[in-house]
Enzyme design. Structure first.
Site, PDB file in Angstrom:
ATOM      1  N   CYS A  73       0.872  -1.178   0.000  1.00 22.03           N
ATOM      2  CA  CYS A  73       0.000   0.000   0.000  1.00 22.03           C
ATOM      3  C   CYS A  73       0.907   1.225   0.000  1.00 22.03           C
ATOM      4  O   CYS A  73       1.726   1.382   0.920  1.00 22.03           O
ATOM      5  CB  CYS A  73      -0.862  -0.037   1.258  1.00 22.03           C
ATOM      6  SG  CYS A  73      -1.769   1.485   1.565  1.00 22.03           S
ATOM      7  N   CYS A 180      -1.031   4.055  -6.444  1.00 21.70           N
ATOM      8  CA  CYS A 180      -1.843   3.422  -5.388  1.00 21.70           C
ATOM      9  C   CYS A 180      -2.083   2.009  -5.887  1.00 21.70           C
ATOM     10  O   CYS A 180      -2.375   1.802  -7.072  1.00 21.70           O
ATOM     11  CB  CYS A 180      -3.165   4.170  -5.230  1.00 21.70           C
ATOM     12  SG  CYS A 180      -4.433   3.259  -4.309  1.00 21.70           S
TER      13      CYS A 180
HETATM   14  N1  DGL Z   1      -3.919   0.740  -1.854  1.00 23.25           N
HETATM   15  C1  DGL Z   1      -3.593   1.947  -1.235  1.00 23.25           C
HETATM   16  C2  DGL Z   1      -2.380   2.658  -1.728  1.00 23.25           C
HETATM   17  O1  DGL Z   1      -1.586   2.048  -2.412  1.00 23.25           O
HETATM   18  C3  DGL Z   1      -4.455   2.626  -0.279  1.00 23.25           C
HETATM   19  C4  DGL Z   1      -5.716   3.175  -0.746  1.00 23.25           C
HETATM   20  C5  DGL Z   1      -6.475   3.741   0.413  1.00 23.25           C
HETATM   21  O2  DGL Z   1      -6.795   2.959   1.318  1.00 23.25           O
HETATM   22  O3  DGL Z   1      -6.734   4.945   0.433  1.00 23.25           O
HETATM   23  O4  DGL Z   1      -2.185   3.814  -1.453  1.00 23.25           O
END
Ligand code: DGL
Length: 250
Positions: A73, A180
């Site tokens: 993430c 993301c």
């Molecule tokens: N998958 C996430 C990232 O790479 C987080 C998205 C979120 O929960 O706002 O930032």
């Protein structure tokens, strides 16, 4: 099966896009994937809250005797990786980051759009990366609410969001950094709006880096059998579990 696994986590389903790349080059390892969907989205939460969620997940991985942890993430990486590494020096923590260095190395002269959460774009870690590799032809897009509707798998809302928010970049950008881990899930939809752009995703590099770390630390599994994958979702959603395994399969 928990012993010796690699713990991988995200605020939800997005981390599956990272795990998929990892499995391509490390198919024999065992994995525990933690989807913290009850706290999704991370992107608009405070630094302290995100650290608290990530700390709990790391503790769970340590209880399960994981040998390495992957923060799949970008937001969690930006906000918590350094502090988690300091607190848990006994375990390698590998963290994803937006693939802006790849743009610098392979497509420096092209106009670039970095799509990421507000949390990632505002973070100090991202600013350091951006300043270091700035090609001076880059737009930053804080995609507030986008990870949330991808997590809900709401196709209609996603199409509407992209049509409304990407229209100002049509014909203007040649590269898109998927900053993301949820965004590779909608790569085709982004292409439908922006046309023929080149995508940059940090996951393949992270996978190679993880393999290097495990090799250096002599931690690679010696099994020649395909590894297991355990899925944990903090909101206990069977639907998420199904979506996760379907995505990994195809
Ligand atoms: N998958 C996430 C990232 O790479 C987080 C998205 C979120 O929960 O706002 O930032």
């Amino acid at each position: 099966m928990n012993n010796n696994s690699i713990g991988v986590f995200d605020s939800g389903i997005g981390g599956a896009t990272v795990l998929k790349e990892i499995i391509k080059i490390l198919p024999n390892e065992n994995y525990i994937f933690y989807s913290d969907s009850i706290h999704n989205p991370y992107g608009d939460k405070s630094d302290d809250k995100i650290l608290e969620f990530c700390d709990d997940i790391v503790k769970e991985f340590l209880d399960k005797k994981c040998k390495a942890i992957v923060i799949a993430c970008n937001t969690a990486s930006a906000k918590s990786a350094d502090r988690l590494r300091k607190k848990y020096p006994q375990i390698p923590i590998i963290a994803i980051e937006p693939a802006y260095k790849m743009v610098h190395d392979f497509a420096y002269d092209k106009t670039t759009l970095i799509m990421a959460t507000k949390g990632t774009i505002e973070s100090e870690k991202f600013h350091k990366l951006y300043d270091k590799y700035n090609n001076h032809k880059t737009y930053l897009m804080e995609c507030v609410g986008l990870a949330d509707i991808i997590e809900q798998n709401d196709e209609e809302k996603i199409d509407k969001y992209l049509n409304e928010n990407l229209k100002e970049y049509i014909g203007k950008v040649q590269n898109v950094v998927l900053g993301c881990t949820h965004y590779p899930l909608i790569q085709d939809k982004i292409k439908n709006v922006l046309g023929n752009v080149e995508f940059f995703n940090g996951a393949p590099n992270l996978a190679r880096h993880l393999k290097e770390v495990l090799t250096e630390e002599n931690m690679l599994t010696d099994s020649t059998k395909k590894g297991n994958i355990e899925f944990i979702d903090s909101s206990n959603s069977e639907l998420k579990k199904e979506r996760f395994f379907n995505y990994l399969l195809f």
